[in-house]
Design an enzyme around this catalytic site. Structure first.
Site, mmCIF file in Angstrom:
data_model
loop_
_atom_site.group_PDB
_atom_site.id
_atom_site.type_symbol
_atom_site.label_atom_id
_atom_site.label_comp_id
_atom_site.label_asym_id
_atom_site.label_seq_id
_atom_site.Cartn_x
_atom_site.Cartn_y
_atom_site.Cartn_z
ATOM 1 N N GLY A 143 0.844 -1.183 0.000
ATOM 2 C CA GLY A 143 0.000 0.000 0.000
ATOM 3 C C GLY A 143 0.880 1.232 0.000
ATOM 4 O O GLY A 143 1.997 1.197 0.543
ATOM 5 N N GLN A 175 2.981 9.941 1.246
ATOM 6 C CA GLN A 175 4.266 9.246 1.388
ATOM 7 C C GLN A 175 5.232 9.538 0.237
ATOM 8 O O GLN A 175 6.396 9.183 0.303
ATOM 9 C CB GLN A 175 4.049 7.730 1.491
ATOM 10 N N CYS A 207 5.166 0.018 7.816
ATOM 11 C CA CYS A 207 4.872 1.172 6.962
ATOM 12 C C CYS A 207 6.151 1.579 6.248
ATOM 13 O O CYS A 207 7.207 1.650 6.879
ATOM 14 C CB CYS A 207 4.355 2.316 7.829
ATOM 15 N N LEU A 208 6.047 1.849 4.954
ATOM 16 C CA LEU A 208 7.246 2.234 4.196
ATOM 17 C C LEU A 208 7.863 3.536 4.726
ATOM 18 O O LEU A 208 9.051 3.768 4.544
ATOM 19 C CB LEU A 208 6.914 2.385 2.702
ATOM 20 N N HIS A 240 -5.214 1.321 6.988
ATOM 21 C CA HIS A 240 -3.869 1.863 7.182
ATOM 22 C C HIS A 240 -3.594 2.997 6.183
ATOM 23 O O HIS A 240 -3.104 4.066 6.569
ATOM 24 C CB HIS A 240 -2.834 0.731 7.023
ATOM 25 N N GLU A 241 -3.928 2.764 4.921
ATOM 26 C CA GLU A 241 -3.651 3.784 3.896
ATOM 27 C C GLU A 241 -4.563 4.997 4.071
ATOM 28 O O GLU A 241 -4.142 6.137 3.867
ATOM 29 C CB GLU A 241 -3.798 3.198 2.491
ATOM 30 N N HIS A 294 -3.265 7.400 6.437
ATOM 31 C CA HIS A 294 -2.224 8.282 5.891
ATOM 32 C C HIS A 294 -2.807 9.579 5.342
ATOM 33 O O HIS A 294 -2.240 10.651 5.535
ATOM 34 C CB HIS A 294 -1.454 7.578 4.761
HETATM 35 NI NI NI Z 1 2.006 3.258 5.846
#
Ligand code: NI
Length: 184
Positions: free
Chosen positions: A44, A49, A96-97, A138-139, A142
């Site tokens: 995701g 991000q 998470c990236l 989760h996304e 963000h």
């Molecule tokens: Ni994330």
């Protein structure tokens, strides 16, 4: 084009992202986001991000062999709006990236109902559950300026403080290009 991924500590990850003007051509941006996410082996990625404070995220769970429910789960969510979350809360270790090398258990409700547009501005309202719901939740967080670590206990957060400070400085090992806010 592969974007560097914005690290924890950058203000863009804490802003509520803005709606995208209906009809905007998102083809290139979404293709770039998929390329960026695949390069980083993510499932995701939300626009903040890559430094863009707009309401857009993508998901792709199709490569996860141990999650057969995700085998067709590759989508873009444009101007999404969660309408309802219900069902029992269940825990899963999320990552998470933007917060590399940290994984912690987060409780989330099993089912999510969401309105969104796809990349061609077709409108949908759908319900997702299980791992699909979790990735969406989760996304979606963000684009609301929220991160999975916000759900942790004060003790857990304190224990992660040093690691998080290092991430903000870019002092972290990743196999993808990063943009750290406090990098000297
Ligand atoms: Ni994330």
């Amino acid at each position: 084009m592969i974007y560097p991924i914005v690290m924890y500590g950058d203000a863009v990850l804490r802003k509520r992202a803005s709606d995208i003007e209906k009809g905007t051509d998102l083809t290139q941006l979404i293709a770039d986001m998929f390329e960026t996410m695949h390069e980083a082996n993510g499932i995701g990625l939300a626009a903040p991000q890559i430094g863009k404070s707009i309401r857009l995220f993508i998901v792709d769970g199709t490569s996860l062999e141990d999650e057969p429910t995700l085998k067709d789960f590759k989508k873009a969510f444009v101007n999404p709006q969660i309408i309802d979350e219900h069902g029992e809360e269940w825990g899963f270790e999320e990552g998470c990236l933007s917060i590399p090398n940290i994984r912690e258990e987060v409780l989330r409700k099993k089912t999510v109902r969401i309105k969104y547009f796809d990349e061609n501005w077709n409108a949908f309202e759908e319900e997702f559950d299980g791992m699909k719901a979790r990735i969406i939740q989760h996304e979606y967080d963000h684009i609301e300026g929220k991160l999975f670590i916000d759900y942790l206990s004060p003790l857990k957060k304190r224990m992660l403080k040093g690691k998080l400070a290092n991430i903000s400085k870019g002092d972290v090992d990743t196999e993808y290009r990063i943009a750290a806010p406090l990098k000297k």
